[in-house]
Design an enzyme around this catalytic site. Structure first.
Site, PDB file in Angstrom:
ATOM      1  CD  GLU A   1     -90.382 -10.066 -70.359  1.00 23.58           C
ATOM      2  OE1 GLU A   1     -89.197  -9.420 -70.370  1.00 23.58           O
ATOM      3  OE2 GLU A   1     -90.996 -10.918 -69.839  1.00 23.58           O
TER       4      GLU A   1
ATOM      5  CB  SER B   1     -83.781 -10.458 -77.631  1.00 23.78           C
ATOM      6  OG  SER B   1     -83.955 -11.758 -77.536  1.00 23.78           O
TER       7      SER B   1
ATOM      8  N   GLY C   1     -85.033 -14.423 -74.952  1.00 16.15           N
ATOM      9  CA  GLY C   1     -83.849 -15.391 -75.059  1.00 16.15           C
ATOM     10  C   GLY C   1     -83.477 -15.982 -76.386  1.00 16.15           C
TER      11      GLY C   1
ATOM     12  CD  GLU D   1     -88.242 -17.628 -69.117  1.00 17.04           C
ATOM     13  OE1 GLU D   1     -87.864 -17.682 -67.953  1.00 17.04           O
ATOM     14  OE2 GLU D   1     -87.851 -17.082 -70.160  1.00 17.04           O
TER      15      GLU D   1
ATOM     16  N   GLY E   1     -83.555 -10.068 -69.352  1.00 17.63           N
ATOM     17  CA  GLY E   1     -83.195 -11.371 -68.922  1.00 17.63           C
ATOM     18  C   GLY E   1     -81.494 -11.621 -69.117  1.00 17.63           C
TER      19      GLY E   1
ATOM     20  CG  HIS F   1     -91.102 -14.052 -67.038  1.00 17.86           C
ATOM     21  ND1 HIS F   1     -90.694 -15.151 -67.994  1.00 17.86           N
ATOM     22  CD2 HIS F   1     -90.360 -13.088 -67.413  1.00 17.86           C
ATOM     23  CE1 HIS F   1     -90.008 -14.723 -68.764  1.00 17.86           C
ATOM     24  NE2 HIS F   1     -89.597 -13.558 -68.293  1.00 17.86           N
TER      25      HIS F   1
ATOM     26  CG  ASN G   1     -86.260 -12.435 -64.945  1.00 16.84           C
ATOM     27  OD1 ASN G   1     -85.972 -12.703 -64.090  1.00 16.84           O
ATOM     28  ND2 ASN G   1     -87.178 -12.914 -65.857  1.00 16.84           N
TER      29      ASN G   1
ATOM     30  CE  LYS H   1     -85.182 -14.941 -68.442  1.00 20.02           C
ATOM     31  NZ  LYS H   1     -85.758 -15.342 -69.904  1.00 20.02           N
TER      32      LYS H   1
HETATM   33  C1  PEP Z   1     -87.079 -12.199 -69.980  1.00 22.62           C
HETATM   34  O1  PEP Z   1     -87.187 -13.356 -69.580  1.00 22.62           O
HETATM   35  O2  PEP Z   1     -87.719 -11.416 -69.140  1.00 22.62           O
HETATM   36  C2  PEP Z   1     -86.276 -11.585 -71.162  1.00 22.62           C
HETATM   37  C3  PEP Z   1     -86.504 -10.575 -71.508  1.00 22.62           C
HETATM   38  O3  PEP Z   1     -85.292 -12.433 -71.342  1.00 22.62           O
HETATM   39  P1  PEP Z   1     -83.939 -11.962 -72.538  1.00 22.62           P
HETATM   40  O4  PEP Z   1     -83.650 -10.617 -72.244  1.00 22.62           O
HETATM   41  O5  PEP Z   1     -82.795 -12.852 -72.275  1.00 22.62           O
HETATM   42  O6  PEP Z   1     -84.767 -12.115 -73.625  1.00 22.62           O
END
Ligand code: PEP
Length: 254
Positions: free
Chosen positions: A168, A214, A174, A100, A235, A98, A10, A12
């Site tokens: 998630e 992460s 993040g 966000e 991400g 998601h 993703n 973003k």
């Molecule tokens: C995401 O936003 O879907 C995500 C998992 O981000 P990250 O891997 O940066 O934690």
């Protein structure tokens, strides 16, 4: 039950055209070089790059999709993009729900379910995201919250192969923090049980459940080896070809 792994990126709101296309080309080149890959790769660039990335990766077996879609097919919805338009570009899927989008745009389970249904209507695969906040986990409500999100966000007509669920935890996105492997497995087993109650055992057993939050090259092998984890939604690490590929490579010959 063996489920094929899915390694999903993703992006973003990142990448301009040149960098985005070269990132996609690099991943697609490495994926295509595998003679019989035992896992799938999905990348979700921003809307602005979808067309260019679809064109650049054509014929490589990499699956490209959007990060969100509208519910409606067309009409007076300024700024929105319908799943049919995403499909028309040659995309195969879309991420919905998601955290966000839930946080920044007030998206509810009901809306996420409508978006997922719209994506299926358009013939797209859909990755539906769920996950608890830190406060909810610390209050011991993680399973209950995710159970509610699944019931509210996953359409009744969901089928394995067309719908993927991504767990998630919001506090892991993040931040460099991840739940313990035991917590991830507990949640994924719980999600599979909830999906069994909702959709029946055959569908739930076949449905891919991703972990996201992460995921990095140094923790991917362990997270992806858990019995109910069928892939990763990535991400930050999906923005560097070497990192994304190092995660994907943990699945070689498996
Ligand atoms: C995401 O936003 O879907 C995500 C998992 O981000 P990250 O891997 O940066 O934690």
């Amino acid at each position: 039950m063996t489920r094929r792994k899915l390694i999903a990126g993703n992006w973003k709101m990142n990448c301009y055209k040149e960098a985005g296309v070269s990132l996609a080309l690099e991943i697609a080149r490495r994926y295509k070089a595998l003679s019989t890959p035992s896992f799938d790769v999905f990348m979700a660039p921003p809307f602005t790059l979808l067309d260019a990335v679809v064109q650049a990766t054509k014929g490589t077996g990499v699956w490209i999709g959007a990060q969100d879609c509208a519910v409606e097919e067309k009409g007076a919805h300024t700024g929105d993009v319908s799943p049919e338009m995403i499909k028309d570009l040659g995309c195969g899927g879309v991420i919905v729900g998601h955290s966000e989008r839930r946080a920044d745009h007030g998206e509810t389970d009901t809306l996420v379910k409508e978006k997922a249904k719209a994506a299926l209507r358009a013939g797209l695969g859909v990755i539906i995201c769920v996950g608890e906040t830190l406060q909810e986990r610390e209050a011991g409500q993680a399973l209950a919250v995710v159970g509610q999100q699944l019931k509210g966000s996953v359409p009744e007509e969901a089928e394995a192969g067309k719908v993927v669920i991504a767990y998630e935890p919001v506090w892991a996105i993040g931040t460099g923090k991840t739940p313990t492997s035991a917590d991830v497995q507990e949640m994924h087993a719980f999600m599979r049980q909830t999906l069994t109650d909702m959709l029946g055992s055959e569908t739930a057993q076949k449905m891919q459940l991703l972990y996201g939050g992460s995921v990095k090259p140094n923790n991917a092998a362990e997270l992806l080896s858990l019995p109910d984890v069928d892939g990763a939604l990535i991400g930050g690490a999906s923005l560097k070809a070497d990192d994304f590929w190092a995660i994907a490579e943990t699945q070689l010959q498996k």
